[in-house]
Design an enzyme around this catalytic site. Structure first.
Site, PDB file in Angstrom:
ATOM      1  N   ARG A 240       0.872  -1.229   0.071  1.00 28.95           N
ATOM      2  CA  ARG A 240      -0.065  -0.064  -0.035  1.00 28.95           C
ATOM      3  C   ARG A 240       0.826   1.212   0.010  1.00 28.95           C
ATOM      4  O   ARG A 240       1.859   1.312   0.732  1.00 28.95           O
ATOM      5  CB  ARG A 240      -0.979   0.089   1.184  1.00 28.95           C
ATOM      6  CG  ARG A 240      -2.080  -1.042   1.396  1.00 28.95           C
ATOM      7  CD  ARG A 240      -3.043  -0.584   0.092  1.00 28.95           C
ATOM      8  NE  ARG A 240      -4.139  -1.361   0.025  1.00 28.95           N
ATOM      9  CZ  ARG A 240      -4.094  -2.558  -0.741  1.00 28.95           C
ATOM     10  NH1 ARG A 240      -3.492  -2.762  -1.732  1.00 28.95           N
ATOM     11  NH2 ARG A 240      -5.510  -3.227  -0.912  1.00 28.95           N
ATOM     12  N   GLU A 269      -3.527   7.036  -4.389  1.00 33.33           N
ATOM     13  CA  GLU A 269      -3.710   6.793  -5.848  1.00 33.33           C
ATOM     14  C   GLU A 269      -4.946   6.998  -6.177  1.00 33.33           C
ATOM     15  O   GLU A 269      -5.786   6.557  -5.182  1.00 33.33           O
ATOM     16  CB  GLU A 269      -3.051   5.484  -6.032  1.00 33.33           C
ATOM     17  CG  GLU A 269      -3.773   4.236  -5.266  1.00 33.33           C
ATOM     18  CD  GLU A 269      -2.960   2.994  -5.405  1.00 33.33           C
ATOM     19  OE1 GLU A 269      -1.876   2.976  -5.077  1.00 33.33           O
ATOM     20  OE2 GLU A 269      -3.826   2.240  -5.530  1.00 33.33           O
ATOM     21  N   HIS A 287      -0.831   0.222  -9.900  1.00 37.11           N
ATOM     22  CA  HIS A 287      -1.710  -1.038  -9.048  1.00 37.11           C
ATOM     23  C   HIS A 287      -2.036  -2.063  -9.813  1.00 37.11           C
ATOM     24  O   HIS A 287      -3.482  -2.148  -9.819  1.00 37.11           O
ATOM     25  CB  HIS A 287      -2.656  -0.041  -8.348  1.00 37.11           C
ATOM     26  CG  HIS A 287      -3.017  -0.990  -7.022  1.00 37.11           C
ATOM     27  ND1 HIS A 287      -3.571  -0.392  -5.980  1.00 37.11           N
ATOM     28  CD2 HIS A 287      -3.185  -2.272  -6.784  1.00 37.11           C
ATOM     29  CE1 HIS A 287      -3.523  -1.578  -5.038  1.00 37.11           C
ATOM     30  NE2 HIS A 287      -3.736  -2.670  -5.502  1.00 37.11           N
TER      31      HIS A 287
END
Ligand code: 8YV
Length: 321
Positions: A240, A269, A287
């Site tokens: 993360r 993000e 991601h």
């Protein structure tokens, strides 16, 4: 009227997952795939028995309290669940589940991509080729570093951390790790345990962050800790974004204290700190840890398995609240 439970699916999911959801539930799909805000979640929960959500939807205490009383469960299509206020869910009697295990391999593979991308300067080489700058061969241009024989420090030795370690052993790396508790020898497979993460940092060449975002891990990689790392070390993050203090990492990549970083996740993000985009030594991905068709199908099936158990009156396998 069907006697199937009504299931609100918050985002567009792979075809096979939506087909199963429609077969077994009175499923309300999101064909346009827009992200649902708090007010949408509350509004669309009317008459719904359960919600299959993604990590893009925030189930804050306010949303959970605002959900229609008919909503019995929220199953998230993700292993991470910081977008669900589990304390509020418990208080409201809302069952919540996640999808562990099924994305372990894909996320570990992606971590290796980050490691190789960072150590072999994949961004710089790829850009050269695409810009038509592949010219005269040089023995000294843009040299990367080997991973063989290097020390990989894994911060968070859960399922994903262990899968990263398995792969890294295949590359001939020495594995170090920090975890809240020491693993049994069969899971450790010779990895060197550091009870204190700060003691591990000076001893490794590459740091891989593989922990969940918790109050203990958020902000872990800060200026003080980067200073403890070896010069020219490399940082990888497939966990993360909030585990890294952006100012600290960016400064270390700019100054050359760290040789490179491989990052798949970013704080806040998709609005990542734009300075990352200017760094030659940052190998960046948006991601995509779980972004394979097999894994996304399995995530959906796992979320539906949990819901099936709940509606059959059984305990779901992956209960988080
Ligand atoms: C997913 C993830 O893409 O499962 C997780 O926790 O971080 C990702 O792999 C995403 O969260 C799906 O909702």
């Amino acid at each position: 009227m069907s006697d199937k439970p009504v299931l609100l699916v918050t985002r567009k999911l792979p075809d096979a997952v939506e087909a199963r959801a429609m077969r077994d539930y009175d499923a309300i799909l999101n064909t346009s795939d827009e992200q649902l805000r708090a007010a949408d979640l509350i509004e669309r929960s009317k008459g719904v028995d359960a919600i299959l959500t993604c990590s893009t939807e925030l189930f804050s205490a306010e949303v959970i309290e605002g959900l229609a009383p008919s909503v019995k469960a929220v199953a998230t299509f993700s292993v991470g669940y910081e977008h669900i206020d589990t304390a509020a869910a418990k208080k409201r009697g809302l069952i919540a589940t996640n999808t562990p295990d099924v994305l372990t391999d894909a996320t570990a593979d992606l971590t290796i991509l980050l490691m190789l991308g960072a150590t072999r300067r994949a961004f710089e080489w790829g850009r050269k080729l695409r810009n038509g700058e592949w010219g005269r061969w040089s023995a000294t241009e843009l040299l990367g570093t080997d991973v063989k024989g290097k020390r990989l420090g894994i911060y968070g030795m859960g399922r994903i951390g262990r899968a990263v370690a398995d792969r890294a052993r295949g590359f001939g790396m020495e594995i170090h790790y920090h975890n809240r508790s020491k693993l049994n020898a069969d899971l450790e497979v010779g990895a060197i345990y550091h009870a204190n993460a700060d003691d591990m940092l000076p001893q490794i060449d590459i740091l891989s962050l593989n922990c969940p975002a918790t109050p203990e891990t958020v902000g872990f990689l800060n200026t003080e800790r980067i200073a403890k790392m070896r010069d020219n070390a490399i940082v990888l993050n497939s966990a993360r974004g909030s585990v890294i203090v952006d100012d600290a990492l960016i400064e270390a990549l700019q100054s050359g204290k760290l040789a490179a970083a491989g990052l798949d996740v970013f704080d806040r993000e998709p609005k990542l700190d734009q300075r990352y985009l200017t760094l030659e030594n940052a190998f960046l991905m948006p991601h995509i840890g779980s972004a394979t068709i097999e894994t996304r199908n399995e995530m959906g099936f796992r979320a539906l398995d949990n819901l099936d158990a709940i509606f059959a009156g059984n305990e779901p396998g992956d209960r988080i609240a």
